[in-house]
Design a protein around this motif. Structure first.
Motif, PDB file in Angstrom:
ATOM      1  N   HIS A 620       0.831  -1.201   0.000  1.00 27.60           N
ATOM      2  CA  HIS A 620       0.000   0.000   0.000  1.00 27.60           C
ATOM      3  C   HIS A 620       0.875   1.264   0.000  1.00 27.60           C
ATOM      4  CE1 HIS A 620      -3.741   2.259   0.943  1.00 27.60           C
ATOM      5  NE2 HIS A 620      -2.902   3.073   1.559  1.00 27.60           N
ATOM      6  N   ASP A 621       1.918   1.242   0.799  1.00 31.56           N
ATOM      7  CA  ASP A 621       2.783   2.422   0.905  1.00 31.56           C
ATOM      8  C   ASP A 621       3.466   2.730  -0.429  1.00 31.56           C
ATOM      9  OD1 ASP A 621       3.562   4.374   2.879  1.00 31.56           O
ATOM     10  OD2 ASP A 621       5.593   3.572   2.764  1.00 31.56           O
ATOM     11  N   ARG A 622       3.870   1.694  -1.133  1.00 36.84           N
ATOM     12  CA  ARG A 622       4.507   1.912  -2.436  1.00 36.84           C
ATOM     13  C   ARG A 622       3.495   2.335  -3.507  1.00 36.84           C
ATOM     14  NH1 ARG A 622       8.795  -3.251  -2.421  1.00 36.84           N
ATOM     15  NH2 ARG A 622      10.047  -2.445  -0.669  1.00 36.84           N
ATOM     16  N   LEU A 623       2.228   2.063  -3.266  1.00 37.74           N
ATOM     17  CA  LEU A 623       1.177   2.485  -4.201  1.00 37.74           C
ATOM     18  C   LEU A 623       0.743   3.938  -3.987  1.00 37.74           C
ATOM     19  CD1 LEU A 623      -1.154  -0.658  -4.337  1.00 37.74           C
ATOM     20  CD2 LEU A 623       0.036   0.375  -6.291  1.00 37.74           C
ATOM     21  N   VAL A 624       1.323   4.633  -3.026  1.00 39.61           N
ATOM     22  CA  VAL A 624       0.883   5.996  -2.728  1.00 39.61           C
ATOM     23  C   VAL A 624       0.875   6.901  -3.964  1.00 39.61           C
ATOM     24  CG1 VAL A 624       1.534   8.121  -1.514  1.00 39.61           C
ATOM     25  CG2 VAL A 624       1.301   5.976  -0.251  1.00 39.61           C
ATOM     26  N   PRO A 625       1.901   6.922  -4.807  1.00 43.20           N
ATOM     27  CA  PRO A 625       1.817   7.786  -6.001  1.00 43.20           C
ATOM     28  C   PRO A 625       0.650   7.414  -6.921  1.00 43.20           C
ATOM     29  CG  PRO A 625       4.079   7.070  -5.622  1.00 43.20           C
ATOM     30  CD  PRO A 625       3.219   6.264  -4.707  1.00 43.20           C
ATOM     31  N   TYR A 626       0.365   6.128  -7.030  1.00 43.15           N
ATOM     32  CA  TYR A 626      -0.752   5.635  -7.844  1.00 43.15           C
ATOM     33  C   TYR A 626      -2.082   6.080  -7.237  1.00 43.15           C
ATOM     34  CZ  TYR A 626      -3.669   1.901 -10.014  1.00 43.15           C
ATOM     35  OH  TYR A 626      -4.638   1.179 -10.675  1.00 43.15           O
ATOM     36  N   ILE A 627      -2.206   5.939  -5.896  1.00 41.11           N
ATOM     37  CA  ILE A 627      -3.434   6.355  -5.214  1.00 41.11           C
ATOM     38  C   ILE A 627      -3.611   7.863  -5.321  1.00 41.11           C
ATOM     39  CG2 ILE A 627      -4.627   6.425  -2.991  1.00 41.11           C
ATOM     40  CD1 ILE A 627      -3.039   3.869  -2.241  1.00 41.11           C
ATOM     41  N   ALA A 628      -2.538   8.612  -5.124  1.00 43.62           N
ATOM     42  CA  ALA A 628      -2.618  10.069  -5.184  1.00 43.62           C
ATOM     43  C   ALA A 628      -3.037  10.550  -6.569  1.00 43.62           C
ATOM     44  CB  ALA A 628      -1.274  10.687  -4.786  1.00 43.62           C
ATOM     45  N   ALA A 629      -2.558   9.875  -7.617  1.00 44.06           N
ATOM     46  CA  ALA A 629      -2.957  10.255  -8.978  1.00 44.06           C
ATOM     47  C   ALA A 629      -4.440   9.991  -9.193  1.00 44.06           C
ATOM     48  CB  ALA A 629      -2.121   9.481  -9.994  1.00 44.06           C
ATOM     49  N   ALA A 630      -4.931   8.855  -8.674  1.00 49.20           N
ATOM     50  CA  ALA A 630      -6.357   8.559  -8.785  1.00 49.20           C
ATOM     51  C   ALA A 630      -7.183   9.533  -7.945  1.00 49.20           C
ATOM     52  CB  ALA A 630      -6.632   7.118  -8.351  1.00 49.20           C
ATOM     53  N   ALA A 631      -6.667   9.933  -6.790  1.00 49.67           N
ATOM     54  CA  ALA A 631      -7.354  10.905  -5.951  1.00 49.67           C
ATOM     55  C   ALA A 631      -7.483  12.247  -6.655  1.00 49.67           C
ATOM     56  CB  ALA A 631      -6.623  11.071  -4.621  1.00 49.67           C
ATOM     57  N   LYS A 632      -6.466  12.621  -7.411  1.00 46.44           N
ATOM     58  CA  LYS A 632      -6.529  13.882  -8.150  1.00 46.44           C
ATOM     59  C   LYS A 632      -7.649  13.832  -9.187  1.00 46.44           C
ATOM     60  CE  LYS A 632      -4.651  17.960  -9.056  1.00 46.44           C
ATOM     61  NZ  LYS A 632      -5.405  18.407 -10.218  1.00 46.44           N
ATOM     62  N   GLN A 633      -7.873  12.674  -9.798  1.00 48.51           N
ATOM     63  CA  GLN A 633      -8.994  12.537 -10.731  1.00 48.51           C
ATOM     64  C   GLN A 633     -10.331  12.663 -10.014  1.00 48.51           C
ATOM     65  OE1 GLN A 633      -7.980   8.758 -12.703  1.00 48.51           O
ATOM     66  NE2 GLN A 633      -7.760   9.954 -14.577  1.00 48.51           N
ATOM     67  N   ALA A 634     -10.401  12.180  -8.776  1.00 48.84           N
ATOM     68  CA  ALA A 634     -11.629  12.351  -7.999  1.00 48.84           C
ATOM     69  C   ALA A 634     -11.890  13.829  -7.729  1.00 48.84           C
ATOM     70  CB  ALA A 634     -11.534  11.574  -6.688  1.00 48.84           C
ATOM     71  N   VAL A 635     -10.844  14.567  -7.400  1.00 47.33           N
ATOM     72  CA  VAL A 635     -10.983  15.996  -7.133  1.00 47.33           C
ATOM     73  C   VAL A 635     -11.372  16.753  -8.398  1.00 47.33           C
ATOM     74  CG1 VAL A 635      -9.719  18.070  -6.446  1.00 47.33           C
ATOM     75  CG2 VAL A 635      -9.387  15.937  -5.178  1.00 47.33           C
ATOM     76  N   ASP A 636     -10.737  16.418  -9.503  1.00 48.48           N
ATOM     77  CA  ASP A 636     -10.925  17.184 -10.744  1.00 48.48           C
ATOM     78  C   ASP A 636     -12.159  16.768 -11.531  1.00 48.48           C
ATOM     79  OD1 ASP A 636      -8.621  18.569 -10.184  1.00 48.48           O
ATOM     80  OD2 ASP A 636      -7.346  17.415 -11.542  1.00 48.48           O
ATOM     81  N   ALA A 637     -12.486  15.485 -11.528  1.00 48.56           N
ATOM     82  CA  ALA A 637     -13.512  14.990 -12.447  1.00 48.56           C
ATOM     83  C   ALA A 637     -14.553  14.080 -11.819  1.00 48.56           C
ATOM     84  CB  ALA A 637     -12.835  14.252 -13.607  1.00 48.56           C
ATOM     85  N   GLY A 638     -14.455  13.833 -10.518  1.00 46.90           N
ATOM     86  CA  GLY A 638     -15.453  12.999  -9.863  1.00 46.90           C
ATOM     87  C   GLY A 638     -15.285  11.513 -10.078  1.00 46.90           C
ATOM     88  N   LEU A 639     -14.151  11.090 -10.625  1.00 43.93           N
ATOM     89  CA  LEU A 639     -13.913   9.671 -10.879  1.00 43.93           C
ATOM     90  C   LEU A 639     -13.402   9.011  -9.605  1.00 43.93           C
ATOM     91  CD1 LEU A 639     -13.879   7.541 -13.181  1.00 43.93           C
ATOM     92  CD2 LEU A 639     -11.466   8.108 -13.512  1.00 43.93           C
TER      93      LEU A 639
END
Length: 738
Positions: A620-639
């Motif tokens: 999970h800790d190594r996936l942080v950049p992947y999670i953060a990128a997906a979180a940015k899509q949630a902020v920007d586009a609701g995905l």
């Protein structure tokens, strides 16, 4: 439209290619939101000029993309595409205009004016556009006239009582229909019903612990921590009045009012769905398009997260209940770090403070809290505390003297607001701006001392209809919205002190729009496998993602067990809940959730649990950049970060039927093992892989989808598949994990 749900004013809806959780691949543009669905302007603003056609039997209102067809002499409404394809239509008359509500008899448990589980009304109507007046249901009988004004049509509706009603329909620029139905009669409830063929399935509704597919269920629009509050044996802390069908349409009730949505429930009508609220007007938004487009349109209105969380919010976290002190905090932090387990934050749970509303540490538990905060920070770990909306002791005295608490809840003057009475302290009235400002000032003081985030508990307690609020609204309109006011105040305090967004907020309760201010945790699940425990957590994770709550995680190991109370002394005792198999299966789901947190440190379970926990926490800790990128899509586009297969693959019937798997971001498919049968070391799991080429994360084997197969699943090996061509962060591979 709810006044407090103002249009989202953050980053505009992306009209570039979204990194989609679509069956067609991680870079498909088919769902970009710019193809005439609900991915357009984002704020649901002005649409095209409308056209009107009419005959002796029908009105047809159109914006060139969709048409609303209204029967003049025997009310029936149908929303269709320009080519005539029906999106959704009213329920047909079955000869019964009103009927007894069987749920009311079963779930009406009112005590001292408080419902543990909202039972609905004693009688209900499946007549489209109906209203309850003087204890009798009335209904629309026809459309008598239509007037157009730009993108809005106003329809004069004939009703059976002869008083009439008005239906205002806006064809919004995001492709939705916004409806306002107002009867001329004084109404205590309003309702409408849609035709529900057996092929339709529904998703969303907030945190649904009992079923991801809402068909044949009831959704109480009344958040509650009471057992059975969802009418299916579980709680209802997070509800959303929004749902969607993979068939291409969705619906939301745009009101904070108490009510319910019923989805082709067998004990009522298996061929129809119904939304009923206790208000004098009905506000609805009808959506169309793919699930991605509909969720984008909905979150553009209710609001997406108003901050981009820091990377540390996605790192593993730990906390423990009740026994909170300087020594317990050190034991948690040092226990993780000495065992080589990644750790991003530690939470101080209740009790830690000198009184609710004090925003200060209990000196009997924390001799030097500022030194402790610095000590934890120096170890690279963030420091969080528990909050509630209650006030106690001298802080209650001050708030009460100023008229800042909710009063009138009980005739005996006891404003302990829980069902049944448990002595919980009274609520601060966040509808009073002065009370909210006072509370925020206290929280700001705490933030300035170095507190990085908060665990936001409570707020869904069942207040009575006699409760008195500063804003003058009745409890049936204030109760659901209360958590939004409460969480908004917390967000404002952090945002003012840390405008760079370096903070984390996790809440137990939620309602429409709550995702603006907070992430959420799935609370208080029993430490068991199956429907009473871990399966609930999986359902809650998927249903919240489908509803517009993108930042979610459950308590690894559950909350209601034995180890949570016994602490470290329980280590090595094999049969205490959560036992080792339950804990490990829970850990696997938690590690592939956006938020990974536990109230049961692994050494409280077994040495093997420590080894497995280290492995998954590292993943999970190594996936942080992947999670953060997906979180940015949630902020920007609701995905959402978690993408249920019905959301990702709405045109794939097998995917729609698969409600126990999900895509984690664009490229990882997760099939958690949660059943009672998985208590054994090795179990079997039926897995569906949608179209595309997938690779088993653990052994690299390639599987081409679509394909369903039965897999043997060892205890410590979560079924996890990687999309071909995925670009994962460094170290995210089985052979590089400890």
């Amino acid at each position: 439209m709810m006044d407090r749900l103002r249009p989202y004013t953050g980053t505009a809806l992306l009209l570039v290619l979204l990194t989609l959780a679509a069956c067609g691949g991680s870079g498909s543009s088919a769902d970009s939101g710019s193809n005439g669905g609900n991915g357009g302007s984002g704020d649901g603003g002005a649409g095209k000029l409308l056209g009107l056609q009419q005959s002796d039997s029908q009105f047809v209102i159109s914006d060139g993309e969709t048409r609303l067809l209204l029967d003049r002499n025997d009310w029936h409404a149908r929303w269709a595409l320009a080519d005539g394809t029906t999106l959704v239509e009213d329920a047909r008359d079955n000869g019964t205009r009103s009927q007894t509500n069987p749920d009311y008899a079963q779930y009406n448990d009112r005590q001292d004016g408080i419902d543990k589980a909202y039972p609905g009304l004693p009688t209900v109507s499946y007549a489209p556009y109906a209203y309850l007046s003087a204890d009798q249901w009335h209904y629309a009988t026809g459309a008598s006239a239509v007037q157009l004004d730009g993108d809005t049509a106003t329809i004069d509706v004939a009703t059976d009582d002869g008083l009439g009603a008005t239906l205002r329909v806006q064809f919004a620029s995001d492709g939705s229909l916004r409806m306002h139905f107002a009867p001329a009669a004084a109404a205590s409830a309003v309702s409408t019903a849609w035709a529900s063929p057996s092929s339709e399935h529904y998703f969303g509704g907030g945190q649904r612990f009992s079923s991801v597919d809402l068909r044949r269920t009831a959704l109480p629009l009344w958040i509650s921590h009471g057992s059975g509050a969802n009418r299916e044996g579980s709680t209802n802390e997070i509800a959303s009045s929004f749902f969607w069908c993979p068939c291409g349409w969705g619906l939301a009730s745009d009101s904070d009012a108490r009510g319910e949505i019923v989805f082709a429930r067998i004990n009522q009508r298996s061929d129809a769905g119904r939304v009923t609220i206790e208000n004098n007007a009905l506000e609805l938004s009808w959506y169309r398009g793919t699930p991605t487009q509909m969720l984008a349109a909905r979150t553009a209105i209710t609001g997406r997260p108003q901050w981009t969380p820091p990377d540390w919010m996605w790192r593993p976290m730990v906390w423990q209940d009740s026994d909170t002190s300087t020594d317990s905090v050190r034991a948690l932090v040092d226990g993780m770090q000495s065992r080589g387990i990644p750790l991003g934050a530690v939470w101080l749970d209740n009790p830690w403070d000198a009184g609710k509303g004090s925003f200060d540490f209990d000196p009997a538990r924390f001799a030097d809290p500022d030194a402790l905060i610095k000590e934890v920070h120096d170890k690279g770990v963030r420091f969080m505390v528990w909050l509630s909306p209650f006030v106690s002791g001298p802080y209650f005295d001050e708030a009460s003297a100023r008229g800042w608490v909710v009063t009138g809840t009980r005739a005996d003057g006891n404003d302990a607001t829980y069902y049944p009475t448990r002595g919980i302290d009274p609520h601060l009235d966040f509808t009073n701006p002065d009370a909210a400002a006072w509370w925020e000032d206290g929280l700001r003081r705490l933030i300035r001392r170095g507190v990085d985030g908060v665990k936001v508990d409570r707020g869904e307690e069942d207040l009575s209809d006699d409760s008195v609020w500063a804003n003058g609204l009745p409890n049936r309109l204030n109760h659901n919205a209360y958590v939004d006011h409460y969480q908004h105040a917390i967000f404002d305090a952090f945002q003012s002190e840390r405008p760079n967004g370096d903070f984390a907020i996790f809440s137990r309760g939620g309602w429409n729009g709550s995702a603006r201010w907070s992430a959420h945790w799935e609370a208080d699940n029993t430490s068991l496998l199956g429907d009473l425990g871990l399966t609930q957590v999986l359902r809650g994770l998927l249903s919240m993602a489908a509803s517009g709550f993108p930042f979610v995680g459950g308590d690894i190991g559950g909350y209601a067990g034995v180890r949570q109370d016994q602490g470290e002394s329980a280590g090595g005792i094999p049969l205490l809940p959560p036992d080792e198999p339950t804990y490990i299966r829970w850990l696997e789901l938690g590690a592939l959730s956006p938020v990974m947190q536990t109230d049961v440190p692994p050494w409280w379970v077994s040495d093997n649990a420590v080894r497995v926990y280290r492995r998954y926490a590292t993943l999970h800790d190594r996936l942080v950049p992947y999670i953060a990128a997906a979180a940015k899509q949630a902020v920007d586009a609701g995905l959402p970060i978690v993408r249920p297969l019905p959301f990702s693959c709405p045109d794939d019937a097998q995917a729609v039927a698969t409600t126990d798997e999900y895509l984690f971001g664009p490229d990882l498919l997760v099939a958690p093992v949660t059943s009672l049968a998985s208590e054994t070391g090795i179990t079997t799991r039926r897995i569906y892989l949608p179209a595309g080429r997938w690779h088993n994360f653990w052994n690299g084997n390639t599987i081409d989808g679509p394909r369903t197969f039965l897999a043997l699943v060892p205890l410590a090996q979560l079924p996890l598949y990687v999309r071909d061509g995925a670009n994962l962060p460094a170290g995210v591979s089985a052979d590089q994990l400890p």
